[in-house]
Enzyme design. Structure first.
Site, short mmCIF file in Angstrom:
data_model
loop_
_atom_site.label_atom_id
_atom_site.label_comp_id
_atom_site.label_asym_id
_atom_site.label_seq_id
_atom_site.Cartn_x
_atom_site.Cartn_y
_atom_site.Cartn_z
N GLY A 65 5.41 -5.90 10.50
CA GLY A 65 5.31 -5.79 9.00
C GLY A 65 6.23 -4.34 8.97
O GLY A 65 6.84 -4.32 9.55
N GLY A 90 5.95 -1.91 12.38
CA GLY A 90 6.35 -2.85 12.98
C GLY A 90 8.20 -3.38 12.66
O GLY A 90 8.53 -2.43 14.01
N ASN A 107 -4.03 1.94 11.68
CA ASN A 107 -4.72 2.52 11.41
C ASN A 107 -5.99 2.80 11.58
O ASN A 107 -6.79 2.08 11.77
CB ASN A 107 -4.85 1.95 9.35
CG ASN A 107 -3.43 2.96 8.63
OD1 ASN A 107 -3.08 3.77 8.70
ND2 ASN A 107 -3.30 2.03 7.24
N ALA A 133 7.05 3.08 4.56
CA ALA A 133 7.41 1.69 4.12
C ALA A 133 6.82 0.50 3.98
O ALA A 133 5.54 1.00 3.74
CB ALA A 133 7.59 1.47 5.96
N ARG A 187 7.14 -3.65 2.83
CA ARG A 187 7.80 -5.25 2.85
C ARG A 187 8.12 -5.50 1.84
O ARG A 187 7.56 -6.34 1.47
CB ARG A 187 6.95 -6.15 3.87
CG ARG A 187 8.30 -7.44 4.54
CD ARG A 187 7.44 -7.65 5.74
NE ARG A 187 8.19 -8.90 6.10
CZ ARG A 187 7.51 -10.01 7.13
NH1 ARG A 187 7.02 -8.79 7.91
NH2 ARG A 187 8.28 -11.29 6.74
N LYS A 214 -5.64 11.69 10.80
CA LYS A 214 -5.33 10.87 9.31
C LYS A 214 -6.25 10.44 9.16
O LYS A 214 -6.64 9.80 7.81
CB LYS A 214 -4.22 10.09 10.24
CG LYS A 214 -3.66 9.32 9.31
CD LYS A 214 -2.48 8.63 9.58
CE LYS A 214 -1.71 7.16 8.47
NZ LYS A 214 -1.19 6.70 9.07
N ASN A 233 -7.37 9.36 5.25
CA ASN A 233 -7.45 7.81 4.64
C ASN A 233 -9.26 7.40 4.47
O ASN A 233 -9.29 6.39 3.58
CB ASN A 233 -7.36 6.33 5.84
CG ASN A 233 -5.83 6.43 6.38
OD1 ASN A 233 -5.75 6.49 7.26
ND2 ASN A 233 -4.66 6.95 4.72
N ASN A 243 -3.06 5.91 -6.01
CA ASN A 243 -3.63 7.27 -5.07
C ASN A 243 -3.72 8.86 -6.00
O ASN A 243 -4.80 9.78 -6.34
CB ASN A 243 -2.98 7.59 -4.45
CG ASN A 243 -2.88 7.24 -3.07
OD1 ASN A 243 -3.79 5.54 -3.49
ND2 ASN A 243 -2.00 6.84 -2.08
N GLU A 297 -9.09 -2.87 5.99
CA GLU A 297 -9.28 -1.77 7.17
C GLU A 297 -11.09 -0.95 7.35
O GLU A 297 -10.39 0.25 7.75
CB GLU A 297 -8.28 -0.89 7.84
CG GLU A 297 -6.82 -2.01 7.46
CD GLU A 297 -5.46 -1.15 7.96
OE1 GLU A 297 -5.02 -1.65 9.35
OE2 GLU A 297 -5.17 -0.27 7.59
#
Ligand code: PAF
Length: 295
Positions: free
Chosen positions: A10, A13, A94, A119, A121, A177, A181, A195, A258
């Site tokens: 992704g 990655g 995450n 980043a 995609r 982190k 999150n 956000n 997640e």
């Protein structure tokens, strides 16, 4: 040149592959049908070609890099674990749950990483949207072999487009982190907002209450979080103001989120230590209700 097997091509990655491709051959494990590899990373107005290929062979693999979504770690790695248990693994995703799970499956072999790179995609291209840093370390509760640690230290010292560092306290970095999150992701997912909305005054009370619950759970778990956690959450919300959080993006795409890897470990720790966490519970349930099977 060493060969790294990457799981999860992704956005993150792809950035990792871009950063490591001059020092290693990158092969991507075809962990699900229809997986396609982005061809380029666009960063700072320049386009960089990704030199990687899909494989389903595990012959000649020297190390494994896990960058998939936290929700996919167990499914994607389970078939590989018995076959690649003698080489170093690095997990960059995450939350905290999949890291602990993988370390338990592969004693002495798993390093953890955390990144602040941004980043996204877009079809066959990955856009590097925010420059950050990536920290790699050995979790103190799951001691790794000398060979694994040496591999991680070498990886962290490779020159490349991403800033990589060896981190002496990776668990603390992942908790910091996670704490951020655990506040931004569920609220933005449930409220369906960017956000930046969380930087508005109306959210400060809720952010403070959530941060107080997280602080209490961290203290009980012997983890020191910054005392100004709520301010840091607001700072991140403001700095990433125009972003849709990863949890909101998952909900909008009709995917599972997640939440079990982000709020799950906090709620489990609260339970273990006999602490009440009513607001974390509230947001956890609210996100779960939005999951595809519950709608
Ligand atoms: O998961 C995310 O989306 C990001 O970690 C963060 C910091 C919430 C910004 O969008």
């Amino acid at each position: 040149m060493a060969t790294i097997l990457l799981i999860g091509p992704g956005a993150i990655g792809s950035l990792m592959a871009w950063s490591l491709q001059n020092h290693a051959t990158i092969k991507v494990y075809a962990h699900r049908a229809g997986l396609s590899l982005p061809g380029h990373v666009e960063s700072d107005g320049e386009t960089h070609r990704l030199r990687w290929s899909l494989t389903d062979s595990l012959v000649g693999i020297d190390a494994v890099l896990v960058c998939c979504k936290a929700t996919q770690v167990e499914r994607a790695t389970s078939p590989l674990i018995p076959k690649l248990s003698g080489i170093p693994w690095l997990i960059l995703c995450n939350g905290l749950g999949p890291q602990a799970w993988l370390s338990q499956q592969l004693p002495g072999r798993v390093l953890w990483a955390s990144t602040t790179e941004g980043a996204g995609r877009f079809g066959q291209q990955v856009r590097h949207t925010g420059v950050g840093e990536t920290r790699i370390g050995s979790p103190e509760q799951y001691i790794v072999t000398d060979e694994t640690e040496q591999w991680g230290r070498k990886l962290a010292s490779q020159p490349g487009p991403l800033e990589l560092h060896w981190e002496p306290d990776i668990t603390a970095v992942l908790w910091r982190k996670l704490a951020i999150n655990a506040v931004i992701n569920p609220i933005t997912a449930v409220q369906q907002c960017l956000n930046g909305a969380l930087a508005k005054r109306e959210w400060i009370g809720e952010i403070e209450v959530l941060c107080a619950e997280i602080q209490q759970i961290a203290r009980a778990s012997d983890i020191q979080l910054p005392s100004d956690l709520a301010e840091r959450v607001v700072m991140v919300a403001r700095a990433t103001g125009r972003n849709r959080s990863s949890m909101l993006t998952d909900i909008e795409a009709g995917r599972e989120t997640e939440v079990d890897s982000i709020l799950g470990p906090l709620l489990c720790a609260a339970d273990r230590h006999g602490l009440a966490a009513p607001r974390l519970q509230y947001w956890y349930q609210a996100v779960i209700r939005l999951h595809p099977l519950n709608r």
